[in-house]
Write a protein that holds these residues in place. Structure first.
Motif, PDB file in Angstrom:
ATOM      1  N   MET A   1       3.450   3.478   6.691  1.00 14.22           N
ATOM      2  CA  MET A   1       2.681   2.257   6.555  1.00 14.22           C
ATOM      3  C   MET A   1       1.497   2.521   5.624  1.00 14.22           C
ATOM      4  O   MET A   1       0.740   3.454   5.814  1.00 14.22           O
ATOM      5  N   ALA A   2       1.354   1.702   4.629  1.00 13.25           N
ATOM      6  CA  ALA A   2       0.284   1.890   3.650  1.00 13.25           C
ATOM      7  C   ALA A   2      -1.051   1.442   4.241  1.00 13.25           C
ATOM      8  O   ALA A   2      -1.131   0.491   5.005  1.00 13.25           O
ATOM      9  N   ARG A   3      -2.086   2.154   3.895  1.00 13.33           N
ATOM     10  CA  ARG A   3      -3.425   1.784   4.360  1.00 13.33           C
ATOM     11  C   ARG A   3      -4.026   0.782   3.392  1.00 13.33           C
ATOM     12  O   ARG A   3      -3.826   0.847   2.191  1.00 13.33           O
ATOM     13  N   LEU A   4      -4.785  -0.133   3.950  1.00 14.96           N
ATOM     14  CA  LEU A   4      -5.314  -1.255   3.168  1.00 14.96           C
ATOM     15  C   LEU A   4      -6.301  -0.810   2.101  1.00 14.96           C
ATOM     16  O   LEU A   4      -6.280  -1.293   0.981  1.00 14.96           O
ATOM     17  N   PHE A   5      -7.183   0.127   2.437  1.00 14.09           N
ATOM     18  CA  PHE A   5      -8.265   0.478   1.513  1.00 14.09           C
ATOM     19  C   PHE A   5      -8.022   1.788   0.771  1.00 14.09           C
ATOM     20  O   PHE A   5      -8.952   2.418   0.303  1.00 14.09           O
ATOM     21  N   ASP A   6      -6.769   2.234   0.664  1.00 13.04           N
ATOM     22  CA  ASP A   6      -6.470   3.433  -0.114  1.00 13.04           C
ATOM     23  C   ASP A   6      -6.727   3.208  -1.600  1.00 13.04           C
ATOM     24  O   ASP A   6      -7.164   4.093  -2.311  1.00 13.04           O
ATOM     25  N   ASN A   7      -6.461   2.007  -2.056  1.00  9.28           N
ATOM     26  CA  ASN A   7      -6.632   1.670  -3.459  1.00  9.28           C
ATOM     27  C   ASN A   7      -8.021   1.057  -3.669  1.00  9.28           C
ATOM     28  O   ASN A   7      -8.349   0.048  -3.057  1.00  9.28           O
TER      29      ASN A   7
END
Length: 54
Positions: free
Chosen positions: A1-7
């Motif tokens: 699951m990708a994290r929201l604030f990685d980018n």
């Protein structure tokens, strides 16, 4: 699951949306209110952790 604030671009877009929704003059007041709420919440959580259940 990708994290929201990685980018970091997500944060920039979020800040732009907030600026458009609330306007620049209201943002410092909102941030101050949010900071006060977080301090109160943190102190309440710390207080609850310090109380021994009987």
């Amino acid at each position: 699951m990708a994290r929201l604030f990685d980018n970091p671009m997500v944060l920039v877009i979020l800040l732009v949306v907030l600026l458009l929704l609330f306007g620049a003059p209201k943002l410092p007041g909102i941030a101050r209110s949010l900071g006060q709420s977080m301090r109160i919440f943190k102190s309440e959580v710390t207080e609850l952790k310090g109380v021994d259940p009987e």
